[in-house]
Write an enzyme that holds these catalytic residues in place. Structure first.
Site, short mmCIF file in Angstrom:
data_model
loop_
_atom_site.label_atom_id
_atom_site.label_comp_id
_atom_site.label_asym_id
_atom_site.label_seq_id
_atom_site.Cartn_x
_atom_site.Cartn_y
_atom_site.Cartn_z
N HIS A 1 0.84 -1.22 0.00
CA HIS A 1 0.00 0.00 0.00
C HIS A 1 0.87 1.26 0.00
O HIS A 1 0.58 2.23 0.71
CB HIS A 1 -1.00 -0.01 1.16
N HIS B 1 -1.33 4.90 9.80
CA HIS B 1 0.01 5.48 9.88
C HIS B 1 -0.03 6.77 10.70
O HIS B 1 0.40 7.82 10.25
CB HIS B 1 0.56 5.74 8.47
N HIS C 1 10.84 -3.55 3.24
CA HIS C 1 11.26 -2.16 3.09
C HIS C 1 11.60 -1.57 4.45
O HIS C 1 11.09 -2.01 5.48
CB HIS C 1 10.22 -1.31 2.38
N GLU D 1 4.79 -5.47 8.28
CA GLU D 1 3.43 -5.37 7.73
C GLU D 1 2.95 -6.67 7.10
O GLU D 1 1.74 -6.87 6.94
CB GLU D 1 3.38 -4.23 6.70
#
Length: 280
Positions: free
Chosen positions: A12, A59, A193, A240
């Site tokens: 996302h 977030h 990441h 995630e």
């Protein structure tokens, strides 16, 4: 009764949403990424669900760092796109299936998940970017969406095994809902990441592809993976991927992998995407 018929997982990345909103999807940099979603955009036209249970992480847009629920389910009738510092994304409002959300929440509590109920929140790119990648740019999203937020931003995060059990509990809850509904479950975030620190820019393609290999047909190999392993192998934001385990567990053990896509990089991250169909 309701049934979970399919699962979708996707990264996302917020820059993907910006590329869509600014009309850059055919730019040289972005086109190979968006080409990887052409399958699902066509597939969803004949497989549009009544409801999507969308597993994502906030977030610090709606769930600020003063209160960080481990698992939270949206109870509002609708959820606006969040303003993440540059205005709200020009995407439709998310409309909830409140009755199913209430039923799932009740069953999760019965199954000993202390789920947090959220009666008002905006949804950020973790929720809206996957919707854009699959449905494009419609005037309204073509189905109801139940946002299910998972804490993957502040320690302690839930374990992969706990997320797997949550997915199983969601599956059991959905199939006891009396209304005839076609439900899909989506897992979002990842893949490898890291956005800060000395390892900023870390991408581990070998780890990512092994994760994809196991997720479809040997997911039991992934559930024991510890949070430290995710951090070491996939970077600080690679955690995630535990949200993909929720999606996978909710489908049961038998799935057919209809599509898989992996691309490096997309805004300094690895992008992954799969489409699974649940077997009876």
């Amino acid at each position: 009764m309701a049934r979970i018929t399919a699962g979708i997982a996707t990264s996302h990345v917020p820059a993907i949403g910006a590329a869509i909103d600014l009309g850059k999807t055919q730019d040289e940099y972005w086109k190979p990424i968006f080409d990887g979603y052409e399958f699902v955009k066509e597939w969803i036209k004949s497989n549009t669900p009544d409801v999507v249970i969308l597993v994502y992480n906030d977030h610090a847009s709606a769930l600020m760092l003063d209160i960080v629920p481990t698992f939270a389910i949206g109870f509002a009738d609708e959820f606006l796109p969040a303003d993440e510092g540059w205005g709200r994304r020009p995407v439709p409002t998310v409309h909830n299936h409140s009755d199913l959300a209430a039923h799932v929440a009740e069953q999760l509590v019965i199954d000993e998940f202390d789920i947090t109920i959220i009666n008002e929140m905006d949804v950020d790119h973790g929720c809206t970017v996957p919707l854009s990648l699959v449905f494009g740019q419609p005037e309204e999203w073509p189905c109801k969406v139940i946002p299910l937020a998972v804490n993957v931003t502040q320690f302690p995060t839930p374990s992969g095994e706990r997320c797997w059990k949550l997915g199983e509990a969601i599956r059991n809850a959905v199939k006891t809902f009396p209304e005839d509904l076609n439900v899909q479950i989506w897992g979002t975030g990842g893949m490898s990441h890291q956005l800060q620190g000395t390892r900023a820019g870390l991408i581990n393609a070998e780890f990512d592809n092994r994760f994809l290999d196991l997720l479809a047909h040997e997911p039991e190999e992934l559930t024991p993976m510890t949070r430290i392993e995710y951090l070491r192998e996939a970077g600080t934001e690679g955690i995630e991927l535990i949200m993909w385990l929720i999606m996978r567990a909710a489908l049961g053990y038998g799935v057919e992998e209809l599509h898989r896509f992996y691309r490096v990089p997309a805004s300094n991250t690895a992008v992954g995407h799969v489409v699974y169909e649940a077997r009876s």
